[in-house]
Each structure stands twice: as structure tokens, then as C-alpha cells.
Design a protein around this motif. Structure first.
Motif, PDB file in Angstrom:
ATOM      1  N   ASN A   5       0.808  -1.221   0.000  1.00 55.63           N
ATOM      2  CA  ASN A   5       0.000   0.000   0.000  1.00 55.63           C
ATOM      3  C   ASN A   5       0.836   1.263   0.000  1.00 55.63           C
ATOM      4  OD1 ASN A   5      -2.757  -0.866  -0.158  1.00 55.63           O
ATOM      5  ND2 ASN A   5      -2.356  -1.915   1.788  1.00 55.63           N
ATOM      6  N   SER A   6       2.144   1.113  -0.093  1.00 61.98           N
ATOM      7  CA  SER A   6       3.036   2.256  -0.268  1.00 61.98           C
ATOM      8  C   SER A   6       4.313   1.717  -0.909  1.00 61.98           C
ATOM      9  CB  SER A   6       3.332   2.926   1.083  1.00 61.98           C
ATOM     10  OG  SER A   6       3.813   4.225   0.870  1.00 61.98           O
ATOM     11  N   PRO A   7       4.760   2.335  -2.018  1.00 61.92           N
ATOM     12  CA  PRO A   7       5.802   1.720  -2.857  1.00 61.92           C
ATOM     13  C   PRO A   7       7.090   1.306  -2.145  1.00 61.92           C
ATOM     14  CG  PRO A   7       4.808   3.585  -3.966  1.00 61.92           C
ATOM     15  CD  PRO A   7       4.266   3.597  -2.575  1.00 61.92           C
ATOM     16  N   SER A  21      -2.881  12.924   7.128  1.00 60.52           N
ATOM     17  CA  SER A  21      -1.602  12.416   6.616  1.00 60.52           C
ATOM     18  C   SER A  21      -0.658  13.593   6.362  1.00 60.52           C
ATOM     19  CB  SER A  21      -1.805  11.653   5.303  1.00 60.52           C
ATOM     20  OG  SER A  21      -2.126  12.564   4.253  1.00 60.52           O
ATOM     21  N   GLY A  22       0.605  13.279   6.193  1.00 63.66           N
ATOM     22  CA  GLY A  22       1.580  14.308   5.854  1.00 63.66           C
ATOM     23  C   GLY A  22       1.313  14.902   4.486  1.00 63.66           C
ATOM     24  N   THR A  23       0.849  14.055   3.557  1.00 64.77           N
ATOM     25  CA  THR A  23       0.531  14.550   2.208  1.00 64.77           C
ATOM     26  C   THR A  23      -0.568  15.584   2.262  1.00 64.77           C
ATOM     27  OG1 THR A  23       1.227  12.521   1.080  1.00 64.77           O
ATOM     28  CG2 THR A  23      -0.454  13.858  -0.021  1.00 64.77           C
ATOM     29  N   GLU A  24      -1.611  15.288   3.049  1.00 64.93           N
ATOM     30  CA  GLU A  24      -2.702  16.271   3.178  1.00 64.93           C
ATOM     31  C   GLU A  24      -2.172  17.569   3.774  1.00 64.93           C
ATOM     32  OE1 GLU A  24      -6.014  13.845   5.212  1.00 64.93           O
ATOM     33  OE2 GLU A  24      -6.956  15.674   4.466  1.00 64.93           O
ATOM     34  N   ALA A  25      -1.249  17.440   4.718  1.00 63.56           N
ATOM     35  CA  ALA A  25      -0.713  18.636   5.378  1.00 63.56           C
ATOM     36  C   ALA A  25       0.052  19.515   4.394  1.00 63.56           C
ATOM     37  CB  ALA A  25       0.194  18.219   6.545  1.00 63.56           C
ATOM     38  N   THR A  26       0.929  18.894   3.604  1.00 66.23           N
ATOM     39  CA  THR A  26       1.742  19.702   2.671  1.00 66.23           C
ATOM     40  C   THR A  26       0.907  20.213   1.501  1.00 66.23           C
ATOM     41  OG1 THR A  26       2.405  17.688   1.483  1.00 66.23           O
ATOM     42  CG2 THR A  26       3.889  18.489   3.217  1.00 66.23           C
ATOM     43  N   MET A  27      -0.012  19.367   1.026  1.00 70.37           N
ATOM     44  CA  MET A  27      -0.896  19.785  -0.078  1.00 70.37           C
ATOM     45  C   MET A  27      -1.708  21.022   0.341  1.00 70.37           C
ATOM     46  SD  MET A  27      -3.962  17.474  -1.663  1.00 70.37           S
ATOM     47  CE  MET A  27      -4.922  17.479  -0.155  1.00 70.37           C
ATOM     48  N   CYS A  58      14.056  16.169  -1.957  1.00 68.21           N
ATOM     49  CA  CYS A  58      13.127  16.305  -0.822  1.00 68.21           C
ATOM     50  C   CYS A  58      11.779  15.705  -1.234  1.00 68.21           C
ATOM     51  CB  CYS A  58      12.936  17.763  -0.447  1.00 68.21           C
ATOM     52  SG  CYS A  58      14.331  18.477   0.439  1.00 68.21           S
ATOM     53  N   TYR A  59      11.153  15.001  -0.311  1.00 74.65           N
ATOM     54  CA  TYR A  59       9.839  14.411  -0.568  1.00 74.65           C
ATOM     55  C   TYR A  59       8.854  15.014   0.416  1.00 74.65           C
ATOM     56  CZ  TYR A  59       6.090  10.868  -0.727  1.00 74.65           C
ATOM     57  OH  TYR A  59       4.874  10.225  -0.837  1.00 74.65           O
ATOM     58  N   HIS A  60       7.708  15.401  -0.126  1.00 71.23           N
ATOM     59  CA  HIS A  60       6.704  16.069   0.714  1.00 71.23           C
ATOM     60  C   HIS A  60       5.349  15.397   0.568  1.00 71.23           C
ATOM     61  CE1 HIS A  60       9.653  19.260   1.322  1.00 71.23           C
ATOM     62  NE2 HIS A  60       9.814  19.329   0.013  1.00 71.23           N
ATOM     63  N   GLY A  61       5.333  14.088   0.263  1.00 70.45           N
ATOM     64  CA  GLY A  61       4.074  13.424   0.015  1.00 70.45           C
ATOM     65  C   GLY A  61       3.742  13.461  -1.469  1.00 70.45           C
ATOM     66  N   HIS A  62       2.578  12.952  -1.838  1.00 72.25           N
ATOM     67  CA  HIS A  62       2.319  12.711  -3.273  1.00 72.25           C
ATOM     68  C   HIS A  62       1.255  13.617  -3.878  1.00 72.25           C
ATOM     69  CE1 HIS A  62      -1.407  10.391  -2.397  1.00 72.25           C
ATOM     70  NE2 HIS A  62      -0.770  10.092  -1.297  1.00 72.25           N
ATOM     71  N   LEU A 111      10.564  22.989   2.164  1.00 69.32           N
ATOM     72  CA  LEU A 111      11.748  22.132   2.262  1.00 69.32           C
ATOM     73  C   LEU A 111      11.665  21.256   3.497  1.00 69.32           C
ATOM     74  CD1 LEU A 111      14.858  23.767   3.821  1.00 69.32           C
ATOM     75  CD2 LEU A 111      12.697  24.995   3.728  1.00 69.32           C
ATOM     76  N   GLU A 112      12.419  20.182   3.452  1.00 73.96           N
ATOM     77  CA  GLU A 112      12.653  19.394   4.658  1.00 73.96           C
ATOM     78  C   GLU A 112      13.801  20.072   5.398  1.00 73.96           C
ATOM     79  OE1 GLU A 112      12.619  15.325   2.202  1.00 73.96           O
ATOM     80  OE2 GLU A 112      12.776  14.983   4.336  1.00 73.96           O
ATOM     81  N   PRO A 113      13.599  20.608   6.590  1.00 73.49           N
ATOM     82  CA  PRO A 113      14.656  21.373   7.275  1.00 73.49           C
ATOM     83  C   PRO A 113      15.806  20.508   7.788  1.00 73.49           C
ATOM     84  CG  PRO A 113      12.693  21.289   8.632  1.00 73.49           C
ATOM     85  CD  PRO A 113      12.320  20.658   7.332  1.00 73.49           C
ATOM     86  N   GLU A 158       7.960  19.576   8.423  1.00 74.14           N
ATOM     87  CA  GLU A 158       8.500  18.867   9.596  1.00 74.14           C
ATOM     88  C   GLU A 158       7.710  17.589   9.875  1.00 74.14           C
ATOM     89  OE1 GLU A 158      10.955  20.282  12.270  1.00 74.14           O
ATOM     90  OE2 GLU A 158      10.639  22.435  12.109  1.00 74.14           O
ATOM     91  N   VAL A 159       7.123  17.038   8.830  1.00 70.77           N
ATOM     92  CA  VAL A 159       6.395  15.767   8.977  1.00 70.77           C
ATOM     93  C   VAL A 159       7.321  14.722   9.586  1.00 70.77           C
ATOM     94  CG1 VAL A 159       5.407  13.835   7.661  1.00 70.77           C
ATOM     95  CG2 VAL A 159       4.674  16.169   7.173  1.00 70.77           C
ATOM     96  N   MET A 160       8.580  14.705   9.157  1.00 69.49           N
ATOM     97  CA  MET A 160       9.527  13.715   9.693  1.00 69.49           C
ATOM     98  C   MET A 160      10.339  14.285  10.858  1.00 69.49           C
ATOM     99  SD  MET A 160      12.522  11.653   7.680  1.00 69.49           S
ATOM    100  CE  MET A 160      11.509  10.667   6.606  1.00 69.49           C
ATOM    101  N   THR A 161      10.723  15.568  10.790  1.00 66.30           N
ATOM    102  CA  THR A 161      11.632  16.131  11.794  1.00 66.30           C
ATOM    103  C   THR A 161      10.901  16.640  13.036  1.00 66.30           C
ATOM    104  OG1 THR A 161      11.439  18.246  10.643  1.00 66.30           O
ATOM    105  CG2 THR A 161      13.332  16.854  10.073  1.00 66.30           C
TER     106      THR A 161
HETATM  107  P1  KE4 Z   1       2.425  10.754   4.419  1.00 70.08           P
HETATM  108  O1  KE4 Z   1       1.404  11.244   3.406  1.00 70.08           O
HETATM  109  O2  KE4 Z   1       3.155   9.508   3.957  1.00 70.08           O
HETATM  110  O3  KE4 Z   1       1.855  10.618   5.828  1.00 70.08           O
HETATM  111  O4  KE4 Z   1       3.546  11.909   4.576  1.00 70.08           O
HETATM  112  C1  KE4 Z   1       4.213  12.367   3.423  1.00 70.08           C
HETATM  113  C2  KE4 Z   1       5.530  13.011   3.833  1.00 70.08           C
HETATM  114  C3  KE4 Z   1       5.616  14.390   3.863  1.00 70.08           C
HETATM  115  N1  KE4 Z   1       6.762  15.006   4.221  1.00 70.08           N
HETATM  116  C4  KE4 Z   1       7.858  14.295   4.585  1.00 70.08           C
HETATM  117  C5  KE4 Z   1       9.103  15.019   4.977  1.00 70.08           C
HETATM  118  C6  KE4 Z   1       7.812  12.868   4.587  1.00 70.08           C
HETATM  119  O5  KE4 Z   1       8.919  12.177   4.948  1.00 70.08           O
HETATM  120  C7  KE4 Z   1       6.634  12.212   4.211  1.00 70.08           C
HETATM  121  C8  KE4 Z   1       6.518  10.692   4.151  1.00 70.08           C
HETATM  122  N2  KE4 Z   1       7.709   9.975   4.443  1.00 70.08           N
HETATM  123  C9  KE4 Z   1       7.844   8.665   3.848  1.00 70.08           C
HETATM  124  C10 KE4 Z   1       9.192   8.103   4.293  1.00 70.08           C
HETATM  125  N3  KE4 Z   1      10.254   8.538   3.515  1.00 70.08           N
HETATM  126  C11 KE4 Z   1       6.716   7.774   4.205  1.00 70.08           C
HETATM  127  C12 KE4 Z   1       6.940   6.313   3.824  1.00 70.08           C
HETATM  128  C13 KE4 Z   1       6.109   5.930   2.642  1.00 70.08           C
HETATM  129  O6  KE4 Z   1       5.979   6.730   1.688  1.00 70.08           O
HETATM  130  O7  KE4 Z   1       5.611   4.790   2.684  1.00 70.08           O
END
Ligand code: KE4
Length: 425
Positions: free
Chosen positions: A20-22, A114-120, A141-145, A203-205, A238-241
Motif C-alpha cells: 500500500n506504499s511503494p 496524513s503528511g501529504t494532506e498537510a503539505t498539499m 526532498c519528498y513532501h508526500g504525493h 523544504l525538509e529542514p 517537519e512531517v519527519m523532523t
Molecule cells: P504521508 O502522506 O506519507 O503521511 O507523509 C508524506 C511526507 C511528507 N513530508 C515528509 C518530509 C515525509 O517524509 C513524508 C513521508 N515519508 C515517507 C518516508 N520517507 C513515508 C513512507 C512511505 O511513503 O511509505
């Protein structure tokens, strides 16, 4: 056939890629993903009953360790009352108060799932507040999809972004400009030419999605001053930090005040909670007060918030982050020494309770540094350690995590396993 392989084959019948997640599919490291059944403290057990020391912590949330009794109790207690109302609750107010107390740059906050909803949502809010369409992110940097964030640099960093995923319209991607992390010169060049058109920089700080990369002081201070100068918002993802590199996140560690902050992972204690917040004048633009729409059926879910609140309570214990940071550094120092003793080009570093492992002579400071580290060596190390019962993230481009439940013996055992692995890869 092992049970993990059997389950993986069956899962691939019903779930794309069987996951359910790549990242869970082990595509980056090869082999069969592990299907877990139980977690307790620093340990996980798979469907075959094999035990592992877990350094993924569900990608960050399990900072207290798995199945912490007080978190489980909080969830059990609240779920007796109801699982969801879709209406305001006092508990959500308590969570908002807690976040505002812990992260002073957040004057108002909205919970999501979710973090994606937060950044979106934060990106939409920044665009609505400034009336500008362009946004800036950094390669690696990854901020969700969300569509706007699945974008890579165009022909040049200062030109229109290109989709990094199928299904993202070029018309959407073109508004996202992608620069190199820690490259202050590129940042200044972009703002000089397009600064008045930029809604925000996200950015991811401390980066955890191209392995762990630490920002330079010059990069962060320039980001803050240049966004202020041109009226662009600075968004710290700061989803991760958050609640991981220190209680107040990277902004507390580095003393930089962003305009908006996104949160996730630890804030839900393992259940689905994300959040975005910041300056009140910006947050007031959100519906129902303002013109920027944002919503969610399960936002502020009582059970998820109960898990998050108990987690936030417990990580505020005296010396919690001092101990977590020391334990994580013990791991990275021990792994580095083990590699040195074996003559392997390897190093490791930590920031608070998250760490990076690098098969290179020195820790990376940029995306290109990360791409030049030895990924094949990482994959061999990963599988050797997995066989010995140590579960690191199945990708050379992910940060790792230590929990408060990781004991000295866990760390010592991990280092002993690494000594064996370094001798055999
Ligand atoms: P989620 O939508 O996965 O809850 O959060 C997205 C997200 C946003 N911002 C940062 C800095 C993130 O690290 C994440 C999600 N992190 C990945 C791990 N690298 C989640 C693992 C996954 O995608 O299965």
C-alpha cells in the motif's frame, strides 16, 4: 516457500505491487518484503515468528517504541466512546493547544490525516494567501504525493518543472521550480529573476528522503531572509523532523522561524494524524473564515488524536530527547567504527532520533553527493543485517529512526551484527 514470500505473491494479486506504499515493496534493495505481525518496544516479529530490531519505526511515528502500554490504553479508552463524530471535540482543542505550546511559530493549526494532506493544504494556503502560483522545492526532498510536489527540475533549475510521476499534468508541474538543496547561489539567482511570482518555498529542514542531509546555516538563513524580502512564505515540512530531531523540531534546533509548518508521523503516535499551521494571519484565510478551501472527514479523529496526545505527553518527559539523541549517536558512532575497523568506506550521522547511513567517505551535503554513494554496498549491507535480525529502511535513500525503547543491548547487538556484515559484504 516462506510465509513472507507466499503472502507477497498473494498480495500482488489484489494490491498493486503487493503493497500500500511503494517503498515497502523492497524495489530499491531487491528481495521479498517482510510481512510483520507484531511489534513491542524496539522489536518486530514477522509472520514466520522471526524477531527484528526495528530501525524504521513505521517511518518515524513509533518514537516511543511499538505498542507502548499507555498509548494503547489511551486508544482503547477513547474507542469505547466512539471512533469518529465528524464534529468538533474537546480533544482536538487539546491537541491544537499542545502543538501551539510546543512549536511557537504555529499560532493556529489544522489537523488532517496524513503528511501529504498537510503539505498539499499548506501549498494551497500559501498560493491563496499570496495570490501567486509558483512554488519552490528542492531535488531529493519528498513532501508526500500531491501533484504539485511530484515534480522534478525542468531543463534547468530556473525553468518550468516537469512531472516526476505519470498523471501529473504538465500545466500543474510547470508552476513548481526545483532547486538543489544547500545551494544558496541557485536560490538567490531564482529569487532575483522570479521572486515576486513565488508563493512559497517548501523544504525538509533536515532531509530524510534522500537519506539524511543537514542544511548549512547559510542556506537556512538565506532562505528565511530572501523569502521575507520577496513576500514568499517559508514552509518547513517537519512531517519527519517534528518531535523527532528535537521536541520543537528542526526550527527549534536551528532557530529559524518559518511562516508555515507541516507535521505528521509522531503527532499521531502510529495512527493517521497530520497537521499544518503557522502565522494566524495566514491560517485565517482557510475556510470557513477565508477563501482557501480545505476539509477532511476524519480530520481530528478522536482515536488518532488520543494516540497522538499521549505520545506528545510522553515525549515531553525530562531528558527524553537528550537520551534519544545519545542512543542514536551511540548507534551511528558504533557503526562508523565497525566499518573503519573493516576498511569499508562508510559513515553515519544522526540529528536527534533520526540517522543516515552512507557508503561513502563523508556524509553527503547534496543530492549529487547522495547519488554518488555506493548503493550496491548499501543493498548488500541491508540484506546481511536483515538476515541477522536488524531491520533498516529498505532503501539507500531513507533515513533511519531510533525509539525510546531501543536499549543499550539493542544498540550493542546491532553493532556486533554490523561487524559481521562489514566483513562479509
Ligand atoms: P504521508 O502522506 O506519507 O503521511 O507523509 C508524506 C511526507 C511528507 N513530508 C515528509 C518530509 C515525509 O517524509 C513524508 C513521508 N515519508 C515517507 C518516508 N520517507 C513515508 C513512507 C512511505 O511513503 O511509505
Amino acid at each position: 516457500m516462506t510465509k513472507n514470500l507466499d503472502l507477497f505473491k498473494q498480495s500482488q494479486e489484489y494490491i498493486p505491487g503487493g503493497v500500500n506504499s511503494p517503498v515497502r515493496a523492497f524495489g530499491s534493495v531487491g528481495g521479498t518484503p517482510i510481512f510483520f505481525k507484531k511489534g513491542k518496544g524496539s522489536k518486530l516479529w514477522d509472520e514466520e515468528g522471526k524477531e527484528y530490531i526495528d530501525y524504521i519505526n513505521s517511518w518515524g511515528p513509533m518514537i516511543l517504541g511499538h505498542a507502548h502500554p499507555e498509548v494503547i490504553h489511551a486508544v482503547q479508552e477513547v474507542s469505547q466512546e466512539s471512533l469518529s463524530f465528524g464534529a468538533p471535540t474537546a480533544r482536538e482543542l487539546e491537541m491544537a493547544r499542545e502543538i501551539v505550546k510546543i512549536i511557537p511559530s504555529i499560532e493556529q493549526v489544522r489537523l488532517v490525516s496524513s503528511g501529504t494532506e498537510a503539505t498539499m493544504s499548506a501549498i494551497r494556503l500559501a498560493r491563496g494567501f499570496t495570490g501567486r502560483d509558483k512554488i519552490v522545492k528542492f531535488e531529493g526532498c519528498y513532501h508526500g504525493h500531491a501533484d504539485s510536489l511530484l515534480v522534478k527540475a525542468g531543463s534547468g533549475a530556473l525553468t518550468f518543472g516537469q512531472p516526476s510521476s505519470a498523471g501529473v499534468p504538465v500545466d500543474t508541474a510547470k508552476h513548481t521550480l526545483t532547486l538543489s538543496y544547500n545551494n544558496t547561489k541557485e536560490l538567490e539567482e531564482l529569487f532575483l529573476s522570479q521572486g515576486n511570482e513565488i508563493a512559497c518555498v517548501i523544504l525538509e529542514p533536515v532531509v530524510g528522503n534522500m537519506n539524511l542531509i543537514v542544511p548549512s546555516e547559510e542556506f537556512l538563513t538565506t532562505l528565511r531572509s530572501i523569502t521575507e524580502k520577496y513576500g514568499a512564505l517559508l514552509i518547513f515540512d517537519e512531517v519527519m523532523t517534528g518531535f523527532r530531531v528535537s521536541l520543537g523540531g528542526a526550527q527549534e534546533l536551528f532557530g529559524i522561524i518559518p511562516d508555515l509548518t507541516t507535521l505528521g508521523k509522531v503527532i499521531g503516535g502510529g495512527l493517521p494524524v497530520g497537521a499544518f499551521g503557522g502565522r494566524k494571519d495566514i491560517m485565517q484565510k482557510l475556510a470557513p473564515l477565508g477563501p482557501v478551501y480545505q476539509a477532511g472527514t476524519l480530520s481530528g479523529n478522536p482515536v488518532a488524536v488520543a494516540a497522538g496526545l499521549k505520545t506528545l505527553e510522553l515525549i515531553q518527559a525530562e531528558h527524553f530527547f537528550e537520551k534519544l539523541t545519545a542512543q542514536t549517536k551511540k548507534l551511528t558512532d558504533g557503526l562508523t567504527q565497525a566499518a573503519l575497523d573493516s576498511g569499508i568506506d562508510f559513515c553515519a550521522r544522526n540529528v536527534g532520533g533520526m540517522f543516515g547511513l552512507y557508503f561513502s567517505k563523508a556524509p553527503p551535503n547534496s543530492f549529487s553527493d547522495v547519488m554518488s554513494s555506493d548503493r550496491e554496498m548499501f543493498n548488500k549491507f541491508f540484506h546481511h543485517m536483515l538476515g541477522l535480525g536488524i531491520y533498516f529502511g529498505p532503501s539507500a535513500f531513507e533515513a533511519g529512526f531510533v525509539s525510546a525503547a531501543h536499549s543499550d543491548s539493542d544498540i550493542e547487538f546491532t553493532i556486533d551484527c554490523a561487524k559481521k556484515a562489514f566483513k562479509n559484504i
